[in-house]
Motif scaffolding. Sequence first.
Motif, PDB file in Angstrom:
ATOM      1  N   ARG A   1      53.028  57.813  55.487  1.00 32.71           N
ATOM      2  CA  ARG A   1      54.103  58.794  55.318  1.00 32.71           C
ATOM      3  C   ARG A   1      55.439  58.127  55.551  1.00 32.71           C
ATOM      4  NH1 ARG A   1      51.002  62.685  58.309  1.00 32.71           N
ATOM      5  NH2 ARG A   1      52.225  62.184  60.143  1.00 32.71           N
ATOM      6  N   ILE A   2      56.435  58.587  54.836  1.00 30.85           N
ATOM      7  CA  ILE A   2      57.805  58.165  55.098  1.00 30.85           C
ATOM      8  C   ILE A   2      58.646  59.421  55.281  1.00 30.85           C
ATOM      9  CG2 ILE A   2      58.347  57.930  52.611  1.00 30.85           C
ATOM     10  CD1 ILE A   2      60.228  55.615  53.464  1.00 30.85           C
ATOM     11  N   ASN A   3      59.226  59.547  56.459  1.00 28.34           N
ATOM     12  CA  ASN A   3      60.002  60.734  56.835  1.00 28.34           C
ATOM     13  C   ASN A   3      59.199  62.015  56.645  1.00 28.34           C
ATOM     14  OD1 ASN A   3      62.190  59.076  57.428  1.00 28.34           O
ATOM     15  ND2 ASN A   3      63.022  59.230  55.365  1.00 28.34           N
ATOM     16  N   GLY A   4      57.917  61.965  57.009  1.00 31.97           N
ATOM     17  CA  GLY A   4      57.064  63.140  56.965  1.00 31.97           C
ATOM     18  C   GLY A   4      56.422  63.437  55.629  1.00 31.97           C
ATOM     19  N   LYS A   5      56.727  62.683  54.589  1.00 30.84           N
ATOM     20  CA  LYS A   5      56.205  62.931  53.246  1.00 30.84           C
ATOM     21  C   LYS A   5      55.150  61.892  52.890  1.00 30.84           C
ATOM     22  CE  LYS A   5      57.763  63.410  48.433  1.00 30.84           C
ATOM     23  NZ  LYS A   5      58.943  63.317  47.535  1.00 30.84           N
ATOM     24  N   ARG A   6      53.977  62.357  52.404  1.00 29.96           N
ATOM     25  CA  ARG A   6      52.926  61.435  52.002  1.00 29.96           C
ATOM     26  C   ARG A   6      53.441  60.511  50.901  1.00 29.96           C
ATOM     27  NH1 ARG A   6      47.327  62.487  52.504  1.00 29.96           N
ATOM     28  NH2 ARG A   6      47.083  60.565  51.282  1.00 29.96           N
ATOM     29  N   CYS A   7      53.042  59.251  50.976  1.00 25.23           N
ATOM     30  CA  CYS A   7      53.482  58.283  49.976  1.00 25.23           C
ATOM     31  C   CYS A   7      52.463  57.165  49.872  1.00 25.23           C
ATOM     32  CB  CYS A   7      54.867  57.720  50.322  1.00 25.23           C
ATOM     33  SG  CYS A   7      54.870  56.695  51.818  1.00 25.23           S
ATOM     34  N   ILE A   8      52.677  56.290  48.918  1.00 26.25           N
ATOM     35  CA  ILE A   8      51.891  55.070  48.778  1.00 26.25           C
ATOM     36  C   ILE A   8      52.708  53.929  49.369  1.00 26.25           C
ATOM     37  CG2 ILE A   8      50.791  53.458  47.178  1.00 26.25           C
ATOM     38  CD1 ILE A   8      49.416  56.107  47.190  1.00 26.25           C
ATOM     39  N   GLY A   9      52.128  53.174  50.287  1.00 25.52           N
ATOM     40  CA  GLY A   9      52.821  52.029  50.861  1.00 25.52           C
ATOM     41  C   GLY A   9      52.595  50.786  50.027  1.00 25.52           C
ATOM     42  N   LEU A  10      53.667  50.124  49.645  1.00 26.51           N
ATOM     43  CA  LEU A  10      53.596  48.875  48.874  1.00 26.51           C
ATOM     44  C   LEU A  10      54.076  47.732  49.774  1.00 26.51           C
ATOM     45  CD1 LEU A  10      55.247  50.104  45.531  1.00 26.51           C
ATOM     46  CD2 LEU A  10      52.819  49.917  46.013  1.00 26.51           C
ATOM     47  N   SER A  11      53.173  46.823  50.092  1.00 21.47           N
ATOM     48  CA  SER A  11      53.520  45.654  50.906  1.00 21.47           C
ATOM     49  C   SER A  11      53.576  44.445  49.988  1.00 21.47           C
ATOM     50  CB  SER A  11      52.473  45.435  52.003  1.00 21.47           C
ATOM     51  OG  SER A  11      52.365  46.584  52.810  1.00 21.47           O
ATOM     52  N   ILE A  12      54.743  43.850  49.862  1.00 28.58           N
ATOM     53  CA  ILE A  12      54.961  42.767  48.899  1.00 28.58           C
ATOM     54  C   ILE A  12      55.080  41.452  49.652  1.00 28.58           C
ATOM     55  CG2 ILE A  12      56.469  41.922  47.051  1.00 28.58           C
ATOM     56  CD1 ILE A  12      57.400  44.929  46.823  1.00 28.58           C
ATOM     57  N   TYR A  13      54.228  40.500  49.292  1.00 24.22           N
ATOM     58  CA  TYR A  13      54.181  39.197  49.950  1.00 24.22           C
ATOM     59  C   TYR A  13      54.683  38.125  48.998  1.00 24.22           C
ATOM     60  CZ  TYR A  13      51.067  41.676  53.155  1.00 24.22           C
ATOM     61  OH  TYR A  13      50.537  42.576  54.031  1.00 24.22           O
ATOM     62  N   LYS A  14      55.321  37.114  49.560  1.00 28.46           N
ATOM     63  CA  LYS A  14      55.838  36.038  48.717  1.00 28.46           C
ATOM     64  C   LYS A  14      54.958  34.809  48.804  1.00 28.46           C
ATOM     65  CE  LYS A  14      59.045  33.452  51.706  1.00 28.46           C
ATOM     66  NZ  LYS A  14      58.597  32.101  51.385  1.00 28.46           N
ATOM     67  N   GLU A  15      55.103  33.948  47.816  1.00 34.02           N
ATOM     68  CA  GLU A  15      54.374  32.692  47.803  1.00 34.02           C
ATOM     69  C   GLU A  15      54.957  31.752  48.853  1.00 34.02           C
ATOM     70  OE1 GLU A  15      54.767  31.191  43.888  1.00 34.02           O
ATOM     71  OE2 GLU A  15      53.545  32.750  42.958  1.00 34.02           O
ATOM     72  N   MET A  16      54.088  30.896  49.388  1.00 33.35           N
ATOM     73  CA  MET A  16      54.562  29.896  50.338  1.00 33.35           C
ATOM     74  C   MET A  16      55.546  28.953  49.649  1.00 33.35           C
ATOM     75  SD  MET A  16      53.354  30.304  53.343  1.00 33.35           S
ATOM     76  CE  MET A  16      53.581  28.683  54.060  1.00 33.35           C
ATOM     77  N   GLN A  17      56.495  28.466  50.406  1.00 33.59           N
ATOM     78  CA  GLN A  17      57.501  27.510  49.939  1.00 33.59           C
ATOM     79  C   GLN A  17      58.471  28.113  48.935  1.00 33.59           C
ATOM     80  OE1 GLN A  17      57.522  24.713  51.571  1.00 33.59           O
ATOM     81  NE2 GLN A  17      55.554  25.124  52.533  1.00 33.59           N
ATOM     82  N   HIS A  18      58.380  29.418  48.674  1.00 34.13           N
ATOM     83  CA  HIS A  18      59.307  30.015  47.719  1.00 34.13           C
ATOM     84  C   HIS A  18      60.443  30.689  48.460  1.00 34.13           C
ATOM     85  CE1 HIS A  18      60.701  31.935  44.003  1.00 34.13           C
ATOM     86  NE2 HIS A  18      59.881  31.127  43.376  1.00 34.13           N
ATOM     87  N   ASN A  19      61.619  30.699  47.832  1.00 35.45           N
ATOM     88  CA  ASN A  19      62.811  31.236  48.466  1.00 35.45           C
ATOM     89  C   ASN A  19      62.711  32.747  48.655  1.00 35.45           C
ATOM     90  OD1 ASN A  19      65.792  32.418  48.020  1.00 35.45           O
ATOM     91  ND2 ASN A  19      65.882  30.472  49.088  1.00 35.45           N
ATOM     92  N   THR A  20      62.862  33.186  49.903  1.00 34.32           N
ATOM     93  CA  THR A  20      62.714  34.610  50.214  1.00 34.32           C
ATOM     94  C   THR A  20      63.804  35.441  49.556  1.00 34.32           C
ATOM     95  OG1 THR A  20      61.704  34.062  52.344  1.00 34.32           O
ATOM     96  CG2 THR A  20      62.557  36.282  52.083  1.00 34.32           C
ATOM     97  N   VAL A  21      65.048  34.989  49.651  1.00 35.23           N
ATOM     98  CA  VAL A  21      66.170  35.770  49.134  1.00 35.23           C
ATOM     99  C   VAL A  21      66.056  35.952  47.628  1.00 35.23           C
ATOM    100  CG1 VAL A  21      68.675  35.806  48.836  1.00 35.23           C
ATOM    101  CG2 VAL A  21      67.693  35.099  51.012  1.00 35.23           C
ATOM    102  N   LYS A  22      65.741  34.885  46.897  1.00 34.01           N
ATOM    103  CA  LYS A  22      65.613  34.999  45.444  1.00 34.01           C
ATOM    104  C   LYS A  22      64.442  35.898  45.062  1.00 34.01           C
ATOM    105  CE  LYS A  22      67.756  30.576  44.205  1.00 34.01           C
ATOM    106  NZ  LYS A  22      67.553  29.243  43.579  1.00 34.01           N
ATOM    107  N   THR A  23      63.348  35.796  45.813  1.00 32.90           N
ATOM    108  CA  THR A  23      62.199  36.652  45.526  1.00 32.90           C
ATOM    109  C   THR A  23      62.555  38.115  45.746  1.00 32.90           C
ATOM    110  OG1 THR A  23      60.710  34.878  46.228  1.00 32.90           O
ATOM    111  CG2 THR A  23      59.784  37.087  46.078  1.00 32.90           C
ATOM    112  N   VAL A  24      63.237  38.405  46.858  1.00 32.73           N
ATOM    113  CA  VAL A  24      63.634  39.777  47.162  1.00 32.73           C
ATOM    114  C   VAL A  24      64.582  40.310  46.091  1.00 32.73           C
ATOM    115  CG1 VAL A  24      64.985  41.181  48.757  1.00 32.73           C
ATOM    116  CG2 VAL A  24      63.244  39.634  49.638  1.00 32.73           C
ATOM    117  N   GLU A  25      65.531  39.497  45.671  1.00 31.91           N
ATOM    118  CA  GLU A  25      66.456  39.933  44.618  1.00 31.91           C
ATOM    119  C   GLU A  25      65.708  40.274  43.340  1.00 31.91           C
ATOM    120  OE1 GLU A  25      69.179  36.708  44.278  1.00 31.91           O
ATOM    121  OE2 GLU A  25      70.367  37.274  46.035  1.00 31.91           O
ATOM    122  N   GLY A  26      64.715  39.453  42.993  1.00 32.09           N
ATOM    123  CA  GLY A  26      63.921  39.723  41.799  1.00 32.09           C
ATOM    124  C   GLY A  26      63.117  41.007  41.929  1.00 32.09           C
TER     125      GLY A  26
END
Length: 1003
Positions: free
Chosen positions: A290-315
């Motif tokens: 739940r997010i703020n009391g509302k049922r939802c689907i949680g999406l957990s996004i993982y990055k590849e090792m050695q890859h730039n976190t900021v660029k991945t997040v921007e994408g």
Amino acid sequence: MKKIITFAVKNPVTILMAVLGIMLLGKISYDKLSVDLLPDLNNPKLYVDINAGERPPEEIEKFFIKRMESMAIRQRDVLTVSSIIKAGTAQITVEYAWNKDMDEAFLDLQKAMNSFAQDEKLTKLEITQNNPNTDPIILVGMSHEHFTNMAELRKIADSYIRNELVRVEGVADVTLSGGEESNLVIKTDPYKLAAYNLTIDAISKQIVEENQRLSGGRVAEMGTQYIVSGVNMLKTAEDFGNIIVSYKKTEATNATATTQTVDGEGMAPIYLKELAEISFENKLPENIVRINGKRCIGLSIYKEMQHNTVKTVEGVVKRFAEIEKALPGYEFDIVSNQGTFINSAISEVKDSAILGILLAVVVLYLFLRNLKVTFVISLAIPISIIATFNLMFFNDLTLNIMTLGGLALGAGMLVDNAIVVIESIFRNQEKGLSLKEAVVQGTSEVGSAVTASTLTTIVVFLPIVYLHGASGELFKDQAWTVTFSLVSSLFVAILVIPTLYERLLRNKKETKAMQTDASIRIDGYSKMLRTILKRRWFVVAMSLLLVCATYCLLPFIGAEFMPKSENNSFNISVKMQEGTRLERTASTVESIENLIYAITQDSLCTIYSHVGPGYSSGGTTFDGDNTASMKVILSSDSKFTPEELMEEIFDNTTNIEGLELSFAQDRNSLGALMGSEDAPIVIEVKGEELDEIANIAEQVSELAKGVPGLFNVSNSIEDGAPEMVITVNRALAGMNNLNVTTIVTQIQEQLSGKSAGQMDYKGEMRDIMIKVPEIPLSQLNDMVITSGAKQFRLAELADVRRDVAPKEIFRRNQNRIAKVTANLEEGYTLSRVSENIRATLSAIELPANYSINITGEEEKRQESMGGLIFALILSVVLVYMVMASQFESLLHPFTILLTIPLALVGAILLFFITGTTINIMGVIGVIMLSGIAVNSSIILVDRINQLKDDGMALDDAIVAAAQQRIRPIFMTSITTILSLLPMAIAFGDGASLRAPMAIAVIS
């Protein structure tokens, strides 16, 4: 040295081209540097997960874990082996030294565990590797504004959104939580089954036979082969309802069914729809999000090792914007975003560094009152920093809070050499030398001194580079960055500054203007110094008294492992009694959500709740239906700090029976990497017998509750889950042609139903489940067990009794342990509370071979502090060696080293005044200070020796040298302090990590 400087002055174009080349390559290197939160760290842990059926923990420990731990601890560079054992499952954590090649470790551990992998008693043995990036870079709650069918939301998330996100460069995986899956449910009527002499197993076999695709071989015609296939896949609920499961005679006297298909008249088919209700229903969810009391689907996004976190997040963020346009009505609420934290932290460091540099330049102008000279000196900063980017790029460093912090820490020191060189050149001009002669002579005079002072600052980082453990890995990149920037500044001071000075100040008017009283001078210092020299023993005595008095403040400052995070979020781990159903846990979490909103009155507060097993912001491998994790993110307008809110929640829930809450400050990847536990206080009870360990742990828990500064004290030793134990009477079962397997299978079918394969429905494979009505606990004894035409009550064949599952077993380094954890109240430090705990627990009388130790952050603090203090001592020794070689004397370096205790006095006083604890970040600053503090002394002593060599008396040489060097010493000290001041008082993400270092260096 003089030849090098003469070459630079005579060939300004060559120097200019070299500088421009370095800056051009530096810009290219800067653009190619990766941006991340932390240096590239390899958390040296491997995990071994096993499943062993329904075996109790003690049996798993005896037959598997002890031997597996023994094999694991024999591996090279293994530091710690710990285990958690539950009924049927266990996890072993193997921690290695930080310099270990984890690929090699993985292969070695895999070989060691091969013999266990072949054991038929183990249904699973899996080895996985952990790293600092195991947390998702983005955590998102997905919902729809109109419909709330979690099966449909999951289908969209899994089939479309997940596929879109994994295409983003740098994304390794996207996991879903909180979804539901629909399946075909066949609810049978046990009375009708009994009436027609049918079983669930018979119906399941009939469905499987009807619902399949079969190949009938091949046929050929005119040279073409055809594959003969029989397609009997069922598509709708009606198709399943029309399956004939048996036949019945039409005569009223013989209405009993037969399971045999009989040809001829007088037989009527029995359709499945006559015996059961058939419909598509959602399975019970594995977890609820739940997010703020509302049922939802949680999406957990993982990055590849050695890859730039900021660029991945921007994408990823960009792709979410595209998805929202393609799917109107779908909402994506970003709960946590590492990219935002990283960008904020990096921006804070950049802003602090730039502001510090500007303040330093302003101070230079106030002292010199000459724009051209200020400009010449100020050029040392950008040239040195840009040159540093080259060295960072070629050494595979990244732009992170540690390397940028190193640049910011070094920014004030970059002008030190330039200031000393400029001042020496100007002083030689005052003697009457020509401009070119003054440039060469002045730079030569101080060349060896600035080289020595730079080397003393650099050598203090050598112990850090070679320091083992988490501290060494974390600060290694920062040490290299500061070293590179100082080497660059030395190059600029020796070659670039003299060349620019000679070119820009050829005008005699400029030189004359510099000789006026426009610039700040400190003329009265020589008189004051002569007075002090007459009372030198009084000064020495007062200095010793100051050092002793200041060191007495150490117990009042307190110490901790890492600085406390200042972000506005925290995690709550919720644990109900073992055996609690998911729905009840979700209801409890909803009540806690409402409590948080009621306490904070913060409508903008974000609460992300994950109920049940799976990924959660504070979850573990063994989470079950009775556990949940909540991530609370306060708005910027909240009246509560995270610590205050945690205490309020604890106070309001402490008397609720069966509810256990534990809190953890959201510490980002650095805290997760450096700390070993969610709670800052971990007390470990070690022994052999579980009951005795549990008894001692209970005593520890009760005593810990009375220690000031502790709240939310919890004990890892708890009762197991409630269970019903069925003991089959083998003799009686055998007499009735039954065995244990048959009885257990029938019990499973009646309690859980039976799978009848899968079907293709709307593009997805759905499970087919045959179910019977739920049997309450009171009717378990009356469950019917059949043997041919005979029927028995379960109580007739077995003994059914209530019991409690065995307790969990925790092990560390081949010993059983229990853990008592607690949180710290605001205003209390780790070291002081740990001392109080040790004093309080000393009253417990321990049996032989049992012990109590404080581990967790306190253990890591002691280990790190021991290593860092050793690094500090080694740094001082190396500084002495550099100075001894510089002055060719064993006495002068001792004189200079006396500045270090006085510098430490300043550090302690500043820590005390600002309320900063002594932590590993602050100690790193103190180590840096030991190299910086001697710089001014080196410049002064070097000049004293030069004047003595010219025939001047010692006291006169001291006074004259001090008068000549006082202005550059003041300028270098003030510019260093002002350049670090923004970092010391900055607020925002990551500020708490940088401030202790800056405060130590400022002192």
